[in-house]
Scaffold this motif. Structure first.
Motif, PDB file in Angstrom:
ATOM      1  N   ASP A 173       0.827  -1.206   0.000  1.00 42.71           N
ATOM      2  CA  ASP A 173       0.000   0.000   0.000  1.00 42.71           C
ATOM      3  C   ASP A 173       0.863   1.258   0.000  1.00 42.71           C
ATOM      4  N   VAL A 174       1.922   1.233   0.788  1.00 39.77           N
ATOM      5  CA  VAL A 174       2.821   2.378   0.865  1.00 39.77           C
ATOM      6  C   VAL A 174       3.473   2.637  -0.493  1.00 39.77           C
ATOM      7  N   LYS A 175       3.943   1.569  -1.130  1.00 41.69           N
ATOM      8  CA  LYS A 175       4.568   1.727  -2.448  1.00 41.69           C
ATOM      9  C   LYS A 175       3.562   2.245  -3.473  1.00 41.69           C
ATOM     10  N   ALA A 176       2.315   1.769  -3.376  1.00 46.93           N
ATOM     11  CA  ALA A 176       1.290   2.170  -4.342  1.00 46.93           C
ATOM     12  C   ALA A 176       0.951   3.652  -4.228  1.00 46.93           C
ATOM     13  N   LYS A 177       0.900   4.167  -2.997  1.00 51.52           N
ATOM     14  CA  LYS A 177       0.532   5.584  -2.832  1.00 51.52           C
ATOM     15  C   LYS A 177       1.736   6.512  -2.936  1.00 51.52           C
ATOM     16  N   GLY A 178       2.955   5.946  -2.756  1.00 55.58           N
ATOM     17  CA  GLY A 178       4.154   6.737  -2.985  1.00 55.58           C
ATOM     18  C   GLY A 178       4.714   7.474  -1.787  1.00 55.58           C
ATOM     19  N   TYR A 179       4.242   7.167  -0.603  1.00 52.18           N
ATOM     20  CA  TYR A 179       4.752   7.839   0.600  1.00 52.18           C
ATOM     21  C   TYR A 179       4.401   7.048   1.847  1.00 52.18           C
ATOM     22  N   VAL A 180       5.114   7.338   2.932  1.00 50.82           N
ATOM     23  CA  VAL A 180       4.834   6.778   4.254  1.00 50.82           C
ATOM     24  C   VAL A 180       3.997   7.784   5.026  1.00 50.82           C
ATOM     25  N   GLN A 181       2.869   7.335   5.564  1.00 50.54           N
ATOM     26  CA  GLN A 181       2.041   8.211   6.404  1.00 50.54           C
ATOM     27  C   GLN A 181       2.481   8.017   7.847  1.00 50.54           C
ATOM     28  N   CYS A 182       2.996   9.074   8.434  1.00 48.59           N
ATOM     29  CA  CYS A 182       3.635   8.989   9.754  1.00 48.59           C
ATOM     30  C   CYS A 182       2.829   9.751  10.795  1.00 48.59           C
ATOM     31  N   ALA A 212      -6.623   1.854  12.749  1.00 48.70           N
ATOM     32  CA  ALA A 212      -7.566   2.065  11.650  1.00 48.70           C
ATOM     33  C   ALA A 212      -6.864   2.226  10.303  1.00 48.70           C
ATOM     34  N   GLY A 213      -5.549   2.248  10.308  1.00 45.44           N
ATOM     35  CA  GLY A 213      -4.814   2.396   9.057  1.00 45.44           C
ATOM     36  C   GLY A 213      -4.702   3.826   8.570  1.00 45.44           C
ATOM     37  N   GLU A 214      -5.010   4.787   9.438  1.00 50.15           N
ATOM     38  CA  GLU A 214      -4.880   6.196   9.046  1.00 50.15           C
ATOM     39  C   GLU A 214      -3.409   6.606   8.947  1.00 50.15           C
ATOM     40  N   VAL A 215      -2.549   5.907   9.688  1.00 48.32           N
ATOM     41  CA  VAL A 215      -1.105   6.105   9.577  1.00 48.32           C
ATOM     42  C   VAL A 215      -0.448   4.741   9.410  1.00 48.32           C
ATOM     43  N   ASP A 216       0.704   4.733   8.757  1.00 49.44           N
ATOM     44  CA  ASP A 216       1.440   3.485   8.534  1.00 49.44           C
ATOM     45  C   ASP A 216       2.369   3.165   9.695  1.00 49.44           C
ATOM     46  N   MET A 235      12.563   5.437   7.090  1.00 48.34           N
ATOM     47  CA  MET A 235      11.738   4.400   6.475  1.00 48.34           C
ATOM     48  C   MET A 235      11.430   4.747   5.023  1.00 48.34           C
ATOM     49  N   ALA A 236      11.144   6.016   4.768  1.00 46.39           N
ATOM     50  CA  ALA A 236      10.873   6.448   3.398  1.00 46.39           C
ATOM     51  C   ALA A 236      12.110   6.272   2.527  1.00 46.39           C
ATOM     52  N   ALA A 237      13.281   6.560   3.076  1.00 44.61           N
ATOM     53  CA  ALA A 237      14.520   6.376   2.327  1.00 44.61           C
ATOM     54  C   ALA A 237      14.741   4.916   1.993  1.00 44.61           C
ATOM     55  N   ALA A 238      14.424   4.027   2.945  1.00 36.63           N
ATOM     56  CA  ALA A 238      14.591   2.590   2.710  1.00 36.63           C
ATOM     57  C   ALA A 238      13.661   2.094   1.613  1.00 36.63           C
ATOM     58  N   ASP A 291      14.141   8.023  -0.996  1.00 38.33           N
ATOM     59  CA  ASP A 291      13.748   9.433  -0.905  1.00 38.33           C
ATOM     60  C   ASP A 291      13.198   9.696   0.493  1.00 38.33           C
ATOM     61  N   ALA A 292      13.970  10.393   1.311  1.00 39.36           N
ATOM     62  CA  ALA A 292      13.564  10.649   2.697  1.00 39.36           C
ATOM     63  C   ALA A 292      12.412  11.639   2.802  1.00 39.36           C
ATOM     64  N   GLU A 293      12.096  12.315   1.710  1.00 40.47           N
ATOM     65  CA  GLU A 293      11.004  13.295   1.749  1.00 40.47           C
ATOM     66  C   GLU A 293       9.659  12.679   1.355  1.00 40.47           C
ATOM     67  N   ALA A 294       9.648  11.386   1.058  1.00 41.78           N
ATOM     68  CA  ALA A 294       8.399  10.711   0.679  1.00 41.78           C
ATOM     69  C   ALA A 294       7.617  10.319   1.925  1.00 41.78           C
TER      70      ALA A 294
END
Length: 338
Positions: free
Chosen positions: A28-37, A93-97, A66-69, A73-76
């Motif tokens: 899901d994270v790869k599909a949306k393109g960012y980590v929700q923190c 609830a999955g609102e954050v990863d 985590m985004a860099a890994a 890209d650490a800004e993702a």
């Protein structure tokens, strides 16, 4: 034979289902393109936005790592500010990863909420802050004091235990949000402000006259603060956990954001494994073999993050203490990558 084939087929299906479930968050994270923190509403040094809404802090750096890994890209990363009452619900609830928000690792949280603590990014303990003009030198002098506390935290329980154990009376002034607690203390609605000692130092750094307030010497609890993920997704948990370990391992091996490219040519086998020059430790995590190189290149190692966010040269001014590496008198320790 037919029964055996059916059993093997069922086992294979269950195995595929388990792998699919485990990979769900990373997919899901790869599909949306960012980590929700999930982060705080703003604790300097840990997670706080500046005037341009750029987030910084040691806990923010974990999400950036985590985004860099994942993305190189650490800004993702996108940030969700959560109160203490909201944080676990938002994670479940999955609102954050991932939740990286001054959260204390306790047994009940670890076993009853469907969440998993990744590790201890910061070893802390609860303290008390008072006004210097009040002449209070010890927490044992606080009997009868009005104490500002944030609800839904271990802070409430620790304070109650401490005062009861020492035969002291106290009056709690409880607020839902950390900012409300700080404002109430600044406005004189209570005599004492109690929370994790690191947070006390962080908030004091924002006061108009920080030197007018002192943090008392007593530490009344253990507060291992660390990132949290939803339970049940082994791959995402492992990625989060080894992101934390990579930050520590890099510090121990002397690999920094400044020298990481040079270190690609190191003869040290441990450095080769860390940076993906030798072996592939990224594929089992669902990322590239240079995942740790990307973390270090974009974010740095644990010491770099600590020093720029909360270290002695910052307004918060925290020594490493327990958060030093094991070889330097602390208790931060990473298992070997091999």
């Amino acid at each position: 034979m037919q029964k055996k084939l059916v059993t093997l087929t069922a086992t294979a299906i269950l195995g595929l289902t388990a792998v699919s479930a485990q990979a769900a968050i990373l997919d899901d994270v790869k599909a949306k393109g960012y980590v929700q923190c999930g982060v705080t509403g703003g604790v300097p040094g840990f997670s706080a936005p500046d005037s341009n809404n750029v987030w910084t802090g040691i806990e923010v750096d974990f999400c950036r790592a985590m985004a860099a890994a994942v993305f190189n890209d650490a800004e993702a990363v996108r940030y969700t500010s959560l109160t203490s009452q909201e944080r676990f619900t938002a994670l479940s609830a999955g609102e954050v990863d991932v939740l990286s928000r001054t959260t204390t690792w306790t047994m009940s949280r670890d076993t009853q909420l469907g969440i998993s603590f990744v590790g201890t990014m910061f070893y802390d303990g609860q303290g008390f802050m008072v006004r210097k003009a009040d002449g209070i030198e010890s927490a044992l002098d606080l009997s009868g004091a009005a104490i500002c506390i944030e609800s839904g935290t271990t802070t409430e329980l620790n304070a109650a235990d401490y005062f009861a154990a020492n035969g002291l009376e106290f009056n709690t002034v409880v607020f839902v949000d950390q900012d409300e607690v700080v404002k109430a203390y600044e406005d004189g609605r209570c005599d004492v402000y109690t929370t994790d000692s690191s947070a006390l130092a962080a908030e004091r750094s924002k006061f108009a006259n920080p030197d007018d307030h002192i943090i008392l010497p007593e530490i009344i609890s253990k507060e291992p603060l660390g990132p949290v993920v939803r339970a049940g997704d082994t791959q995402w948990f492992n990625l989060a956990r080894w992101t934390y370990f990579a930050l520590l391992e890099a510090e121990e091996l002397g690999v920094t954001s400044a020298n990481v490219d040079e270190m690609l040519g190191s003869d040290n086998p441990a450095i080769k494994r860390l940076l993906g020059v030798e072996g592939d430790f990224g594929t089992p995590l669902g990322v590239t073999k240079d995942w740790a190189y990307q973390i270090i290149k974009h974010v740095g190692n644990y010491a770099e993050s600590y020093d720029r966010n909360v270290g002695p040269a910052t307004p918060i001014g925290l020594e490493r203490g327990l958060n030093a590496l094991w070889k330097d008198g602390g208790i931060q320790y990473a298992p070997p990558i091999r």
